[in-house]
Enzyme design. Structure first.
Site, PDB file in Angstrom:
ATOM      1  N   SER A 104       0.835  -1.202   0.000  1.00 40.18           N
ATOM      2  CA  SER A 104       0.000   0.000   0.000  1.00 40.18           C
ATOM      3  C   SER A 104       0.866   1.246   0.000  1.00 40.18           C
ATOM      4  O   SER A 104       1.985   1.241   0.524  1.00 40.18           O
ATOM      5  CB  SER A 104      -0.881  -0.007   1.251  1.00 40.18           C
ATOM      6  OG  SER A 104      -1.490   1.249   1.452  1.00 40.18           O
TER       7      SER A 104
ATOM      8  N   TYR B  86      -2.250  -0.163   9.948  1.00 43.76           N
ATOM      9  CA  TYR B  86      -2.465  -0.712   8.604  1.00 43.76           C
ATOM     10  C   TYR B  86      -1.184  -0.563   7.779  1.00 43.76           C
ATOM     11  O   TYR B  86      -0.694  -1.522   7.173  1.00 43.76           O
ATOM     12  CB  TYR B  86      -3.634  -0.001   7.919  1.00 43.76           C
ATOM     13  CG  TYR B  86      -3.766  -0.360   6.454  1.00 43.76           C
ATOM     14  CD1 TYR B  86      -4.123  -1.642   6.069  1.00 43.76           C
ATOM     15  CD2 TYR B  86      -3.508   0.574   5.457  1.00 43.76           C
ATOM     16  CE1 TYR B  86      -4.235  -1.992   4.730  1.00 43.76           C
ATOM     17  CE2 TYR B  86      -3.627   0.242   4.115  1.00 43.76           C
ATOM     18  CZ  TYR B  86      -3.986  -1.040   3.763  1.00 43.76           C
ATOM     19  OH  TYR B  86      -4.074  -1.380   2.436  1.00 43.76           O
TER      20      TYR B  86
END
Length: 339
Positions: A131, A156
């Site tokens: 990501s 995350y």
């Protein structure tokens, strides 16, 4: 001729996983799709995606949780996948402040099960979702895979950086070719209800205010899902090799002496959130009510992908214009909700 082994696509009922599985099936590649159909958002959307995939020959669905070690081991042992596209994960920056354990179970324990399955069953190439969140507090733009990424701003982001490190260890120890895919703000038809495009369209059509964090002063490298899929499909048959020029004296974070690589997949053109709202209003033919809010914990003000490495490797740069992508999303959104 030996039969074509199926590609394992994890998160096949999810947004990107659905699009990748559909593209592979349309090209005649059999796919085993894995998903646990969790309730992070409405499972009806996931079931609708699976119904679309079920219309195509060569699709086989397995409902399984990544963290189920015996179940994952049995799946890999049965199919001996040569190519794995691992897109299942607990997604979302803000939710990681609410339920951190979901990220540990899926993104760390689950990823270990993927790595072990690949290691023991002859996988020739593992591609996995990372990501843009790994860039954390980096401010040098555009973000480059050759920059250090040691300061994540959310659990995350930290879990995705951890995936890259875990993959590197397996590439080094077991010569498992692994490719990390740093996605930048993916959007498009069949998207997730917790993401900006869906939230904006839903609020505008319902006459409710849209929430604009950091008072709308946010820039994102919005990347249309078909461009993401094109990059992945091109990379599947390009397992990385060890970089003979890599040096521990001046370690390059973007390559390795092991068969390991990471790539940015972004549109290479950040767009202001207020411009996205304007284009959404245009596509819907309706005006938005705006609610200006402060910056959220874990968020970053801007993302911008350097995609030179991707372009060099597979001769492709994401380039769908944001206006075109939003129109396609809105057309799908209207049809899906029968508006």
């Amino acid at each position: 001729m030996a039969p074509v082994t199926p590609v394992l696509v994890t998160g096949a009922a999810g947004f990107i996983g659905f699009h990748v599985a559909r593209r592979l099936l349309q090209a005649g590649r059999p796919v085993v799709g894995l998903d646990n159909l969790n309730r992070y958002y409405d499972p009806k959307l996931k079931e609708a995606r699976l119904a679309e995939l079920g219309k195509l020959p060569g699709f086989q669905f397995t409902k399984l949780d990544l963290a189920d070690r015996p179940g994952m081991a049995a799946l890999f042992s049965e199919h001996r996948f040569e190519h794995v596209v691992h897109l299942a994960a607990q997604a979302g920056v803000r939710y990681s402040l609410i339920d951190p354990f979901a990220y540990i179970d899926s993104n760390l324990v689950g990823f270990t099960n993927i790595l072990e399955g690949c290691r023991h069953n002859g996988c020739r190439h593992l591609l996995y979702a990372s990501s843009s969140s790994v860039y954390g507090s980096n401010t040098k733009m555009p973000f480059s895979v050759h920059d250090n990424v040691d300061h994540p701003l959310s659990l995350y982001g930290a879990s995705k950086k951890a995936n890259e490190l875990m993959a590197h260890a397996y590439s080094h120890l077991f010569q498992l070719p692994t490719t990390g895919l740093r996605f930048f703000t993916v959007y498009g038809p069949w998207g997730r209800p917790d993401m900006a495009m869906w939230l904006f369209a839903k609020a505008i059509t319902a006459g409710e205010p849209i929430k604009l964090f950091n008072h709308g002063d946010m820039r994102r490298d919005f990347t249309y899902v078909d461009d993401i899929v094109e990059a992945i499909v091109r990379l599947i048959e390009r397992p990385p090799a060890a970089d003979p020029n890599w040096s521990g004296e001046a370690p390059d974070p973007g390559s390795s002496s092991a068969p390991w690589r990471v790539y940015n997949i972004g549109n290479n053109e950040p767009v202001e959130l207020l411009e996205v709202v304007r284009l959404m209003e245009e596509a819907l033919g309706m005006k938005a009510k705006r609610e200006m809010l402060p910056m959220q914990p874990g968020d970053v003000p801007a993302t911008y992908a350097d995609v030179d490495d991707l372009a060099r490797e597979v001769d492709f740069r994401p380039s769908t214009p944001i206006g075109e992508g939003i129109r396609r999303f809105v057309d799908w959104f209207r049809a899906y909700h029968r508006l």
